[in-house]
Design a protein around this motif. Structure first.
Motif, PDB file in Angstrom:
ATOM      1  N   ALA A 225       7.534 -11.031  35.970  1.00  0.00           N
ATOM      2  CA  ALA A 225       7.356 -11.018  34.522  1.00  0.00           C
ATOM      3  C   ALA A 225       7.244 -12.433  33.966  1.00  0.00           C
ATOM      4  O   ALA A 225       6.380 -12.724  33.124  1.00  0.00           O
ATOM      5  N   ALA A 226       8.113 -13.327  34.439  1.00  0.00           N
ATOM      6  CA  ALA A 226       8.083 -14.701  33.951  1.00  0.00           C
ATOM      7  C   ALA A 226       6.787 -15.400  34.323  1.00  0.00           C
ATOM      8  O   ALA A 226       6.198 -16.133  33.513  1.00  0.00           O
ATOM      9  N   MET A 227       6.313 -15.167  35.552  1.00  0.00           N
ATOM     10  CA  MET A 227       5.113 -15.861  36.006  1.00  0.00           C
ATOM     11  C   MET A 227       3.834 -15.229  35.468  1.00  0.00           C
ATOM     12  O   MET A 227       2.748 -15.770  35.664  1.00  0.00           O
ATOM     13  N   ILE A 228       3.932 -14.082  34.803  1.00  0.00           N
ATOM     14  CA  ILE A 228       2.792 -13.531  34.073  1.00  0.00           C
ATOM     15  C   ILE A 228       2.797 -14.006  32.627  1.00  0.00           C
ATOM     16  O   ILE A 228       1.769 -14.426  32.082  1.00  0.00           O
ATOM     17  N   VAL A 229       3.954 -13.946  31.991  1.00  0.00           N
ATOM     18  CA  VAL A 229       4.047 -14.282  30.566  1.00  0.00           C
ATOM     19  C   VAL A 229       3.852 -15.782  30.349  1.00  0.00           C
ATOM     20  O   VAL A 229       3.172 -16.198  29.397  1.00  0.00           O
ATOM     21  N   PHE A 230       4.440 -16.610  31.210  1.00  0.00           N
ATOM     22  CA  PHE A 230       4.403 -18.060  30.990  1.00  0.00           C
ATOM     23  C   PHE A 230       2.971 -18.614  30.932  1.00  0.00           C
ATOM     24  O   PHE A 230       2.637 -19.330  29.968  1.00  0.00           O
ATOM     25  N   PRO A 231       2.092 -18.332  31.903  1.00  0.00           N
ATOM     26  CA  PRO A 231       0.726 -18.877  31.787  1.00  0.00           C
ATOM     27  C   PRO A 231      -0.012 -18.355  30.568  1.00  0.00           C
ATOM     28  O   PRO A 231      -0.790 -19.092  29.944  1.00  0.00           O
ATOM     29  N   LEU A 232       0.210 -17.076  30.219  1.00  0.00           N
ATOM     30  CA  LEU A 232      -0.449 -16.538  29.025  1.00  0.00           C
ATOM     31  C   LEU A 232       0.027 -17.251  27.765  1.00  0.00           C
ATOM     32  O   LEU A 232      -0.766 -17.519  26.850  1.00  0.00           O
ATOM     33  N   ALA A 233       1.318 -17.556  27.704  1.00  0.00           N
ATOM     34  CA  ALA A 233       1.858 -18.252  26.534  1.00  0.00           C
ATOM     35  C   ALA A 233       1.402 -19.705  26.483  1.00  0.00           C
ATOM     36  O   ALA A 233       1.255 -20.268  25.387  1.00  0.00           O
ATOM     37  N   MET A 234       1.193 -20.320  27.621  1.00  0.00           N
ATOM     38  CA  MET A 234       0.746 -21.715  27.639  1.00  0.00           C
ATOM     39  C   MET A 234      -0.653 -21.871  27.043  1.00  0.00           C
ATOM     40  O   MET A 234      -0.940 -22.845  26.349  1.00  0.00           O
ATOM     41  N   GLY A 235      -1.530 -20.920  27.313  1.00  0.00           N
ATOM     42  CA  GLY A 235      -2.915 -21.080  26.893  1.00  0.00           C
ATOM     43  C   GLY A 235      -3.319 -20.276  25.676  1.00  0.00           C
ATOM     44  O   GLY A 235      -4.476 -20.368  25.244  1.00  0.00           O
ATOM     45  N   ILE A 236      -2.408 -19.488  25.106  1.00  0.00           N
ATOM     46  CA  ILE A 236      -2.785 -18.629  23.986  1.00  0.00           C
ATOM     47  C   ILE A 236      -3.124 -19.471  22.750  1.00  0.00           C
ATOM     48  O   ILE A 236      -2.487 -20.494  22.478  1.00  0.00           O
ATOM     49  N   TYR A 237      -4.143 -19.049  22.030  1.00  0.00           N
ATOM     50  CA  TYR A 237      -4.498 -19.787  20.814  1.00  0.00           C
ATOM     51  C   TYR A 237      -4.959 -18.869  19.686  1.00  0.00           C
ATOM     52  O   TYR A 237      -4.904 -19.256  18.507  1.00  0.00           O
ATOM     53  N   ILE A 238      -5.400 -17.650  19.989  1.00  0.00           N
ATOM     54  CA  ILE A 238      -5.866 -16.753  18.926  1.00  0.00           C
ATOM     55  C   ILE A 238      -4.728 -16.406  17.974  1.00  0.00           C
ATOM     56  O   ILE A 238      -4.833 -16.542  16.747  1.00  0.00           O
ATOM     57  N   THR A 239      -3.599 -15.958  18.534  1.00  0.00           N
ATOM     58  CA  THR A 239      -2.466 -15.573  17.684  1.00  0.00           C
ATOM     59  C   THR A 239      -1.896 -16.766  16.918  1.00  0.00           C
ATOM     60  O   THR A 239      -1.670 -16.660  15.701  1.00  0.00           O
ATOM     61  N   PRO A 240      -1.626 -17.920  17.556  1.00  0.00           N
ATOM     62  CA  PRO A 240      -1.160 -19.068  16.761  1.00  0.00           C
ATOM     63  C   PRO A 240      -2.157 -19.506  15.695  1.00  0.00           C
ATOM     64  O   PRO A 240      -1.755 -19.946  14.615  1.00  0.00           O
ATOM     65  N   LEU A 241      -3.446 -19.374  15.984  1.00  0.00           N
ATOM     66  CA  LEU A 241      -4.459 -19.781  15.010  1.00  0.00           C
ATOM     67  C   LEU A 241      -4.437 -18.886  13.781  1.00  0.00           C
ATOM     68  O   LEU A 241      -4.488 -19.365  12.643  1.00  0.00           O
ATOM     69  N   LEU A 242      -4.329 -17.579  13.995  1.00  0.00           N
ATOM     70  CA  LEU A 242      -4.354 -16.646  12.869  1.00  0.00           C
ATOM     71  C   LEU A 242      -3.039 -16.642  12.102  1.00  0.00           C
ATOM     72  O   LEU A 242      -3.029 -16.507  10.877  1.00  0.00           O
ATOM     73  N   VAL A 243      -1.924 -16.771  12.825  1.00  0.00           N
ATOM     74  CA  VAL A 243      -0.617 -16.670  12.179  1.00  0.00           C
ATOM     75  C   VAL A 243      -0.138 -18.023  11.650  1.00  0.00           C
ATOM     76  O   VAL A 243       0.389 -18.111  10.543  1.00  0.00           O
ATOM     77  N   GLY A 244      -0.313 -19.077  12.451  1.00  0.00           N
ATOM     78  CA  GLY A 244       0.225 -20.373  12.069  1.00  0.00           C
ATOM     79  C   GLY A 244      -0.781 -21.359  11.528  1.00  0.00           C
ATOM     80  O   GLY A 244      -0.404 -22.378  10.951  1.00  0.00           O
ATOM     81  N   GLY A 245      -2.061 -21.091  11.736  1.00  0.00           N
ATOM     82  CA  GLY A 245      -3.075 -22.016  11.269  1.00  0.00           C
ATOM     83  C   GLY A 245      -3.463 -23.026  12.337  1.00  0.00           C
ATOM     84  O   GLY A 245      -2.767 -23.202  13.352  1.00  0.00           O
ATOM     85  N   ALA A 246      -4.564 -23.710  12.107  1.00  0.00           N
ATOM     86  CA  ALA A 246      -5.100 -24.645  13.093  1.00  0.00           C
ATOM     87  C   ALA A 246      -4.266 -25.907  13.234  1.00  0.00           C
ATOM     88  O   ALA A 246      -4.474 -26.682  14.173  1.00  0.00           O
ATOM     89  N   ASN A 247      -3.323 -26.163  12.341  1.00  0.00           N
ATOM     90  CA  ASN A 247      -2.521 -27.388  12.409  1.00  0.00           C
ATOM     91  C   ASN A 247      -1.280 -27.255  13.272  1.00  0.00           C
ATOM     92  O   ASN A 247      -0.517 -28.218  13.385  1.00  0.00           O
ATOM     93  N   GLN A 248      -1.047 -26.094  13.867  1.00  0.00           N
ATOM     94  CA  GLN A 248       0.098 -25.957  14.768  1.00  0.00           C
ATOM     95  C   GLN A 248      -0.098 -26.873  15.981  1.00  0.00           C
ATOM     96  O   GLN A 248      -1.166 -26.896  16.585  1.00  0.00           O
ATOM     97  N   PRO A 249       0.938 -27.642  16.365  1.00  0.00           N
ATOM     98  CA  PRO A 249       0.782 -28.609  17.466  1.00  0.00           C
ATOM     99  C   PRO A 249       0.865 -27.944  18.830  1.00  0.00           C
ATOM    100  O   PRO A 249       1.804 -28.167  19.610  1.00  0.00           O
ATOM    101  N   LEU A 250      -0.124 -27.134  19.163  1.00  0.00           N
ATOM    102  CA  LEU A 250      -0.198 -26.479  20.457  1.00  0.00           C
ATOM    103  C   LEU A 250      -1.480 -26.919  21.155  1.00  0.00           C
ATOM    104  O   LEU A 250      -2.518 -27.140  20.508  1.00  0.00           O
ATOM    105  N   ALA A 251      -1.420 -27.025  22.472  1.00  0.00           N
ATOM    106  CA  ALA A 251      -2.553 -27.570  23.219  1.00  0.00           C
ATOM    107  C   ALA A 251      -3.793 -26.698  23.078  1.00  0.00           C
ATOM    108  O   ALA A 251      -4.911 -27.207  22.971  1.00  0.00           O
ATOM    109  N   GLY A 252      -3.617 -25.380  23.090  1.00  0.00           N
ATOM    110  CA  GLY A 252      -4.766 -24.506  22.940  1.00  0.00           C
ATOM    111  C   GLY A 252      -5.495 -24.719  21.622  1.00  0.00           C
ATOM    112  O   GLY A 252      -6.729 -24.715  21.572  1.00  0.00           O
ATOM    113  N   LEU A 253      -4.732 -24.929  20.546  1.00  0.00           N
ATOM    114  CA  LEU A 253      -5.349 -25.184  19.242  1.00  0.00           C
ATOM    115  C   LEU A 253      -5.984 -26.569  19.186  1.00  0.00           C
ATOM    116  O   LEU A 253      -6.979 -26.776  18.482  1.00  0.00           O
TER     117      LEU A 253
END
Length: 299
Positions: A225-253
């Motif tokens: 479970a950890a090794m599935i969720v962790f890579p998905l969370a590292m690269g996710i950008y659609i949800t942070p973009l829609l919920v937090g906006g493009a200024n969130q300091p995440l690498a995907g954004l």
């Protein structure tokens, strides 16, 4: 009864040699090589090109883009924040998903268990964009949460929930939670019930049985479970973009903004590959840590 002449050896049907495992794997290998490795090599080549004053890649090769990724706070801070966010989301998904998986594994086959599986799997049948917009509806200034808080007098004015880091972490956890529940359910369902009954018959209570029997035997499911969720969370950008906006300091954004706004493709490629390598290193370290823990638990 007349017996005819025996068939000659040349007339015997010839048997084809059984197909080896490589023959079955070859189509998948070709597919991955064509649609993953080739673009990855192209991205690597693009990341090694410097750019001119207009942002156009130059023909020579250089490591200047990777130097920017590690020295400019705009990119390095995003990598650190992505790592911390992925670790937080992974821990929360495993902690929240374990009780749900335990209930699914222990439930008897029937309508209730089927309904529980439908509830867990139904989010995966819905687009991640739709699920993310659901959080936008809940957390916006005129959303359900703010209207409740203002109508009850807890807040005088709507809070900026939609652009907060907490909203990003919660929404990403919601999106990725089913990916933790499924492997945990498989691991918990594979534990022999006789082991728990034997523990109870030897005088252990429910808590001790869980800590000494169920939890150690479910370590492979926790690791998966950890090794599935962790890579998905590292690269996710659609949800942070829609919920937090493009200024969130995440690498995907940051990659998204460099491609769609700045048009600096080489630095976006360098940041993407750095994020990929960082994810692979972390997943490898997590796998090694879980294997060490499992060997220690089982002797």
């Amino acid at each position: 009864m007349a017996i005819g002449p025996a068939p000659s050896p040349s007339a015997a049907p010839t048997r084809r040699p059984p197909r080896t495992g490589m023959g079955y794997v070859l189509p998948a290998v070709v597919f991955l090589a064509a649609f993953f490795l080739v673009p990855l090599v192209r991205v690597l080549s693009l990341s090694l090109h410097p750019v001119d004053a207009a942002g156009n890649p130059l023909p020579e090769y250089s490591l200047v883009q990777y130097q920017r990724v590690f020295t400019e706070a705009f990119f390095s801070d995003a990598l650190v924040r992505s790592l911390l966010t992925a670790l937080l989301v992974t821990v929360v998904c495993v902690v929240l998903g374990y009780p749900a998986a335990y209930a699914l594994a222990r439930a008897r086959p029937g309508v209730l268990r089927t309904l529980m599986f439908v509830i867990v799997l139904s989010p995966l049948l819905t687009s991640v964009v739709v699920r993310s917009y659901g959080w936008v509806v809940l957390l916006s200034a005129n959303g359900v949460v703010n209207r409740f808080l203002t109508s009850t007098g807890l807040l005088e004015r709507p809070a900026p929930l939609l652009t907060s880091y907490a909203a990003v972490a919660i929404s990403v956890t919601h999106v990725l939670l089913p990916f933790a529940i499924i492997p945990l359910t498989t691991a918990l369902g594979g534990i022999d019930p006789d082991l728990r009954r034997a523990s109870h018959s030897l005088g252990a209570g429910a808590v001790r049985t869980f800590g000494r029997v169920t939890l150690p035997l479910s370590v492979p499911g926790i690791a998966t479970a950890a090794m599935i969720v962790f890579p998905l969370a590292m690269g996710i950008y659609i949800t942070p973009l829609l919920v937090g906006g493009a200024n969130q300091p995440l690498a995907g954004l940051r990659v998204y903004s460099q491609i769609t706004s700045v048009y600096d493709y080489p630095v976006a490629a360098a940041l993407s590959l750095t994020l990929l390598v960082l994810t692979l290193v972390c997943v490898t370290a997590m796998g090694a840590g879980f294997r060490f823990w499992e060997r220690k638990l089982h002797g």
